[in-house]
Design a protein around this motif. Sequence first.
Motif, short mmCIF file in Angstrom:
data_model
loop_
_atom_site.label_atom_id
_atom_site.label_comp_id
_atom_site.label_asym_id
_atom_site.label_seq_id
_atom_site.Cartn_x
_atom_site.Cartn_y
_atom_site.Cartn_z
N ARG B 170 -10.82 69.35 11.79
CA ARG B 170 -10.17 70.13 12.86
C ARG B 170 -11.18 71.03 13.56
N ARG B 171 -12.02 71.69 12.76
CA ARG B 171 -13.04 72.57 13.36
C ARG B 171 -13.97 71.76 14.25
N ALA B 172 -14.38 70.57 13.77
CA ALA B 172 -15.30 69.74 14.55
C ALA B 172 -14.66 69.34 15.88
N VAL B 173 -13.39 68.94 15.82
CA VAL B 173 -12.71 68.53 17.06
C VAL B 173 -12.62 69.71 18.02
N LEU B 174 -12.24 70.87 17.48
CA LEU B 174 -12.08 72.04 18.36
C LEU B 174 -13.42 72.45 18.97
N GLU B 175 -14.48 72.40 18.16
CA GLU B 175 -15.81 72.76 18.70
C GLU B 175 -16.22 71.78 19.80
N HIS B 176 -15.95 70.51 19.57
CA HIS B 176 -16.30 69.48 20.57
C HIS B 176 -15.52 69.73 21.87
N VAL B 177 -14.26 70.03 21.72
CA VAL B 177 -13.42 70.30 22.90
C VAL B 177 -13.96 71.53 23.65
#
Lengths: 263, 296
Positions: B170-177
């Motif tokens: 989730r953190r990775a997705v949010l950072e990417h976004v």
Amino acid sequence: MRRDLAVAGVLVGHEWRLQRRDLVPQLILTVMPLVLMAFLLPTYRSAMAVAGSAPGPGPLSGAEQAVPGLSVMFSMFLVSHVGMVFFRDHGWNTWNRHRATAVPVALLVLSKAVVPLGLLVAQFTVLLTAGRVLFGLEVRGSLGALALVVLAFALCLVALGVLGFAACRTVVQMTSAANVLALVMAGLGGALVPRDLLPGWAAPLAPATPSYWAVRGLQEVISGGAGLTGVAREIGVLAAFAGGFALLALLLLKPEQRKVSWS
Amino acid sequence: MAVLDVRDLSVAYGDHVALRDVSLRIEPGQILGLLGPNGAGKTTLMNAVVGAVRPRAGAISVCGVDVAAHPRRARAYVGYAEQEIAVFPTLTARENVRDWAAICGVPRRQQDEAVAATLSALLLDRIADRQVRTLSGGQRRRVHCAMATVARPPLLLLDEPTVGVDPGTRRAVLEHVRELADAGTAICYSTHYLPEVEALQAEVVLLADGTVATRGGVADLLDRYGSTVIDLRIAEQDSDPRTISVKVAGPHALPAVVQGLGTDLHRLVGLDIRRSSLDEVFDRVVAAGEVPADAP
């Protein structure tokens, strides 16, 4: 146009990467007719002698019927695999993913159909070559004409597969219909038994099937020694069948329809 | 110019109206958090943006291109990760992302770089050459997201991209976004996890029953629909301290509340300030009949 061609190339490569990981069905449908040819060659030889079928000069080996007939019949079993290409994308949810891109649906379908077309041509090539090497099949006519008959019939089968996808809501509907159709068309078309031995009720129906024109075209070249002009009619009729199936598929295809893939 | 401009959009499936008079805009670099309960119309809105469903009324334009008139041109500006994972299981993660980059028109000489950067951003480097069918659900979802972002489209539609994933993913997705938004991508982010919207500092559009129930920044929504409660703990002579809860307009009311204790002030042994979470605001706005009269 250039951009569309480039995208089509990408899609063909993408589809080939998907299909090459599992070529077992194609392999089986290529080996099975070879096994059957080995068993049925003497039977076909006798049957053709009884019927007085003499498609060309020289003694009958049975391969004149076994190789083109069984090649046509087993290529028809690949029709459901053409439809599976599209049902598979529904099962993976990638059909909608494709539809959300800038690629038009027609280009998507055509590009994806190129790979099964190639596999059908490859199946014919292997079967005809094996027919020559293993069973002494002699091609008396033009190889170019033979290739065109094969290509026209393969196009016809691909269009039929796309029509199956367009017309059926579930994969079970499509595979069931395709298998029944393959048997009926093979029987009527003279792929199972020589045309001269077809029952009286079946003979008039035979020309209404593409398999009839495919078997006829292949035998004209293989046994009758025909060139391109000698099978122009067969090629033309097969092309007309392909166009008709494609048109029907175009009319029935609803890209937004949810298809049921695995049940 | 807004990257996405939705005006008075209505969509119906037969007699069921899925969206009614919805309007919203997303500017370059902006993240719009699309919230709402199941069946509120979030997915229908995204499907309408890519032309997968036909509106009954209203208009949608992407980068100035009218979706109804030129769907193909409009779709060229959009990357879409649907709620359902859509990947090719027999290809590797890298092949999935690379093929999709090519299909979306990333020039061949830029594909390697774009694919590597996207795989890295979503922590897929180490599993990039494994067939997707062998990956876990969370890893597949990251591949699914990577396919939507690899072409760096001007507009990104992400429909619940973190469903069923672990906190690290989730953190990775949010950072990417967040990185994509910082680089100028306009993002429509649908989710049920409200802390994600707060973490992304997104503007919020809350859909309920196919209409926009409310909209605004997270802080703005908390101010408008949330509440602040001050808990005062007062010492008792022969028992445990008792708690007095006072509902106030905001933390700024604390001095007045404390002064209000008067002679009891010397018995004050502790206090807590509790603010509404976005979850509570969500529940309050969505719950039937509780939408405040001043809701926009």
